[in-house]
Scaffold this active site. Structure first.
Site, PDB file in Angstrom:
ATOM      1  N   PRO A 163       0.815  -1.223   0.000  1.00 30.71           N
ATOM      2  CG  PRO A 163      -0.884  -1.591   1.567  1.00 30.71           C
ATOM      3  CD  PRO A 163       0.396  -2.177   1.047  1.00 30.71           C
TER       4      PRO A 163
ATOM      5  CB  SER B 124       7.538   3.412  -8.253  1.00 31.38           C
ATOM      6  OG  SER B 124       6.312   3.626  -8.910  1.00 31.38           O
TER       7      SER B 124
ATOM      8  CB  ILE C 138      -1.558  -9.216  -5.374  1.00 35.07           C
ATOM      9  CG1 ILE C 138      -0.708  -8.402  -4.382  1.00 35.07           C
ATOM     10  CG2 ILE C 138      -0.853 -10.511  -5.785  1.00 35.07           C
ATOM     11  CD1 ILE C 138       0.541  -7.748  -4.962  1.00 35.07           C
TER      12      ILE C 138
ATOM     13  N   GLY D  20     -18.680   9.163 -31.313  1.00 30.47           N
ATOM     14  CA  GLY D  20     -19.533   8.753 -30.178  1.00 30.47           C
ATOM     15  C   GLY D  20     -19.489   7.261 -29.912  1.00 30.47           C
TER      16      GLY D  20
ATOM     17  CD  GLU E 170       5.381  -7.156 -15.939  1.00 27.07           C
ATOM     18  OE1 GLU E 170       6.483  -7.215 -16.500  1.00 27.07           O
ATOM     19  OE2 GLU E 170       4.423  -7.886 -16.206  1.00 27.07           O
TER      20      GLU E 170
HETATM   21  C1  LIG Z   1      -3.647  -4.076 -13.565  1.00 30.13           C
HETATM   22  C2  LIG Z   1      -2.544  -4.103 -12.543  1.00 30.13           C
HETATM   23  C3  LIG Z   1      -2.030  -5.321 -12.125  1.00 30.13           C
HETATM   24  C4  LIG Z   1      -1.022  -5.353 -11.155  1.00 30.13           C
HETATM   25  N1  LIG Z   1      -0.543  -6.567 -10.739  1.00 30.13           N
HETATM   26  C5  LIG Z   1       0.427  -6.601  -9.795  1.00 30.13           C
HETATM   27  C6  LIG Z   1       0.931  -7.863  -9.323  1.00 30.13           C
HETATM   28  O1  LIG Z   1       0.523  -8.943  -9.777  1.00 30.13           O
HETATM   29  N2  LIG Z   1       1.884  -7.868  -8.351  1.00 30.13           N
HETATM   30  C7  LIG Z   1       2.376  -6.705  -7.837  1.00 30.13           C
HETATM   31  O2  LIG Z   1       3.229  -6.785  -6.975  1.00 30.13           O
HETATM   32  N3  LIG Z   1       1.929  -5.488  -8.247  1.00 30.13           N
HETATM   33  C8  LIG Z   1       0.960  -5.420  -9.212  1.00 30.13           C
HETATM   34  N4  LIG Z   1       0.483  -4.211  -9.642  1.00 30.13           N
HETATM   35  C9  LIG Z   1       0.980  -2.996  -9.034  1.00 30.13           C
HETATM   36  C10 LIG Z   1       1.926  -2.210  -9.932  1.00 30.13           C
HETATM   37  O3  LIG Z   1       3.136  -2.894 -10.099  1.00 30.13           O
HETATM   38  C11 LIG Z   1       2.098  -0.809  -9.312  1.00 30.13           C
HETATM   39  O4  LIG Z   1       0.846  -0.140  -9.478  1.00 30.13           O
HETATM   40  C12 LIG Z   1       3.218  -0.011  -9.943  1.00 30.13           C
HETATM   41  O5  LIG Z   1       4.476  -0.571  -9.639  1.00 30.13           O
HETATM   42  C13 LIG Z   1       3.194   1.452  -9.474  1.00 30.13           C
HETATM   43  O6  LIG Z   1       3.157   1.497  -8.090  1.00 30.13           O
HETATM   44  P1  LIG Z   1       2.035   2.379  -7.343  1.00 30.13           P
HETATM   45  O7  LIG Z   1       0.720   2.057  -7.909  1.00 30.13           O
HETATM   46  O8  LIG Z   1       2.233   2.204  -5.889  1.00 30.13           O
HETATM   47  O9  LIG Z   1       2.364   3.867  -7.749  1.00 30.13           O
HETATM   48  P2  LIG Z   1       3.480   4.819  -7.101  1.00 30.13           P
HETATM   49  O10 LIG Z   1       4.719   4.072  -6.836  1.00 30.13           O
HETATM   50  O11 LIG Z   1       2.837   5.575  -5.991  1.00 30.13           O
HETATM   51  O12 LIG Z   1       3.745   5.804  -8.310  1.00 30.13           O
HETATM   52  C14 LIG Z   1       2.699   6.669  -8.799  1.00 30.13           C
HETATM   53  C15 LIG Z   1       3.159   7.308 -10.072  1.00 30.13           C
HETATM   54  O13 LIG Z   1       4.281   8.116  -9.807  1.00 30.13           O
HETATM   55  C16 LIG Z   1       5.098   8.196 -10.945  1.00 30.13           C
HETATM   56  N5  LIG Z   1       6.478   7.903 -10.546  1.00 30.13           N
HETATM   57  C17 LIG Z   1       6.920   6.844  -9.858  1.00 30.13           C
HETATM   58  N6  LIG Z   1       8.244   6.935  -9.649  1.00 30.13           N
HETATM   59  C18 LIG Z   1       8.652   8.088 -10.245  1.00 30.13           C
HETATM   60  C19 LIG Z   1       9.912   8.748 -10.383  1.00 30.13           C
HETATM   61  N7  LIG Z   1      11.016   8.210  -9.873  1.00 30.13           N
HETATM   62  N8  LIG Z   1       9.959   9.919 -11.050  1.00 30.13           N
HETATM   63  C20 LIG Z   1       8.819  10.458 -11.579  1.00 30.13           C
HETATM   64  N9  LIG Z   1       7.604   9.883 -11.469  1.00 30.13           N
HETATM   65  C21 LIG Z   1       7.521   8.717 -10.806  1.00 30.13           C
HETATM   66  C22 LIG Z   1       4.538   7.191 -11.963  1.00 30.13           C
HETATM   67  O14 LIG Z   1       3.785   7.876 -12.942  1.00 30.13           O
HETATM   68  C23 LIG Z   1       3.627   6.323 -11.142  1.00 30.13           C
HETATM   69  O15 LIG Z   1       2.519   5.810 -11.895  1.00 30.13           O
HETATM   70  C24 LIG Z   1      -0.525  -4.147 -10.608  1.00 30.13           C
HETATM   71  C25 LIG Z   1      -1.051  -2.923 -11.040  1.00 30.13           C
HETATM   72  C26 LIG Z   1      -2.055  -2.889 -11.989  1.00 30.13           C
HETATM   73  C27 LIG Z   1      -2.600  -1.558 -12.414  1.00 30.13           C
END
Ligand SMILES: Cc1cc2nc3c(=O)[nH]c(=O)nc-3n(C[C@H](O)[C@H](O)[C@H](O)COP(=O)(O)OP(=O)(O)OC[C@H]3O[C@@H](n4cnc5c(N)ncnc54)[C@H](O)[C@@H]3O)c2cc1C
Length: 387
Positions: A131, A135, A160, A342, A365
């Site tokens: 949570p 990234s 997940i 549309g 990913e």
């Molecule tokens: C459909 C789907 C399936 C998924 N399946 C899995 C799974 O099976 N297992 C798993 O572990 N995770 C899974 N995820 C999670 C996914 O890997 C994360 O959503 C992703 O790594 C981004 O992390 P966050 O959502 O916490 O966003 P955050 O880390 O909060 O980042 C938010 C945004 O900040 C920006 N950002 C991040 N870092 C930087 C930087 N250094 N500089 C500038 N901008 C930045 C990017 O635009 C990013 O989208 C899934 C997500 C989705 C949407």
């Protein structure tokens, strides 16, 4: 569904086996499967079994020590996404959720888990995101503490894929051998292990099975560690090395479908007394969509070829492929929406569906910004004079 004509075979990246595989992917046609099920989990389970029976998961979970052929993984993902994005997600998760077992697992773990996943009889999952840390993987806080022959895991994961329907989870947690990424380890946790709780399904904008996981004094045997303690980051990234370019492949498949659907629409739609695709402005848009698509496809298959043929493990090409394929999908689908007017924003229209399916690709990913950071770091490192 328009037929998928891949014009890829003259490209130097492929051999006859790839053309043959592409035909098999086309033959696995989502329309020919009864995918109507009362709930998403049973639909996904049926899909995984069907992909396993068709032998396609063999490419995401290669037999024995056979090397990964990333071109095949990309081709399958391109072809599946063209037909049914959820089928692509199911295919990819079987690979991502077993990659570390294959590479770092014991012979017993490999024996027990890989073949059933390959056949589509077991469902795999991969739990990294938390949570508070997505990234920034190295900041994760879910922790495992050693207790004799066991580890006790406490913490939470979220977003997940396959959570709630998976038979096992590859879970990366902090074990504290060193600060940051060097203090992480990966565990193989079976579904139903006491202390592992699955949250309510997460309702993404496009259908995709996912949920949060909570670990409350979840006790796992030390033998469920995948590879040595402290190597969890490496184990997790090994999956990304293979599967990142293939997200680009999935993006290309989705974009190709959007382009083909748009061509079919502009052919039959009449505007100002003529066929829509005879309007020059529309032709400009179609040409730009096609050029964007083929450019992304080149980057995807170059990365895959560099891995397979040149043995390059570089993140540079892999990240570029993921970035190019997923961003091109976003741009191309957006233009398709515009050209359909549309109809493109009407719920149930294929383009509306593709629009929702394209968006998450730029986030999971590794978001696009993370891909750019890796590309830039490689670029800068390689631009410095060699000692
Ligand atoms: C459909 C789907 C399936 C998924 N399946 C899995 C799974 O099976 N297992 C798993 O572990 N995770 C899974 N995820 C999670 C996914 O890997 C994360 O959503 C992703 O790594 C981004 O992390 P966050 O959502 O916490 O966003 P955050 O880390 O909060 O980042 C938010 C945004 O900040 C920006 N950002 C991040 N870092 C930087 C930087 N250094 N500089 C500038 N901008 C930045 C990017 O635009 C990013 O989208 C899934 C997500 C989705 C949407």
């Amino acid at each position: 569904m328009p037929s998928l004509e891949w014009g890829l075979w003259p490209w130097p990246f492929f051999d006859a086996s790839h053309e043959d595989l592409a035909r098999r992917v086309q033959a696995w046609n989502a329309d020919n499967h009864d995918l109507s099920h009362p709930d998403m989990h049973s639909e996904c389970r049926a899909m995984v079994r069907s992909l396993g029976a068709a032998g396609l998961i063999d490419h995401a979970v290669p037999r024995g020590d056979a090397p990964f052929d990333v071109r095949s993984v990309c081709l399958i993902r391109e072809g599946l996404t063209y037909q049914h994005a959820l089928a692509d997600a199911m295919f990819a998760m079987q690979g991502i959720g077993t990659m570390a077992i294959r590479r770092f697992g014991t012979p017993e773990q490999r024996e027990q888990y890989l073949e059933p996943c390959r056949k589509g009889e077991r469902i795999a999952a991969f739990a990294l995101t938390e949570p508070e840390t997505g990234s920034d993987v190295a900041s994760m806080t879910t922790a495992a503490v050693r207790d004799g022959d066991h580890y006790i895991i406490n913490g939470a994961k979220t977003l997940i894929s396959n959570a709630g329907m998976a038979d096992h989870y590859l879970v990366t947690v902090r074990t504290g051998e060193a600060p940051g990424a060097k203090g992480l380890s990966m565990f193989l946790v079976d579904a139903g292990t006491p202390g592992l709780e699955v949250g309510a399904p997460i309702d993404f904008i496009a259908p995709h099975p996912a949920a949060a996981l909570t670990f409350k004094d979840c006790r796992v045997r030390a033998s469920q560690l995948i590879g040595p303690a402290g190597q969890g980051f490496k184990a997790a990234m090994a999956a990304f090395d293979i599967f990142r370019p293939s997200v680009g492949g999935a993006g290309v498949g989705l974009a190709r479908r959007a382009l083909h659907e748009t061509l079919a629409h502009t052919d039959k739609r009449r505007l100002f007394g003529k066929s829509m695709h005879s309007l020059e402005g529309v032709q400009m848009a179609l040409a730009e969509m096609a050029t964007d698509l083929e450019g992304a496809a080149l980057l995807v298959y170059r990365a895959a070829w560099a891995h397979d043929v040149r043995g390059e493990r570089g993140a540079y090409e892999a990240c570029m492929a993921k970035l190019a394929g997923s961003e091109a999908a976003g741009r191309i689908v957006d233009r398709a929406v515009q050209l359909l007017g549309g109809q493109g924003v009407t719920r149930g229209n294929i383009i509306e569906q593709l629009y929702r399916e394209a968006r998450p690709m730029r986030i999971y990913e590794g978001a696009s910004e993370i891909q750019k950071l890796v590309i830039a770091r490689n670029l800068i490192k390689n631009s410095l004079p060699q000692a």
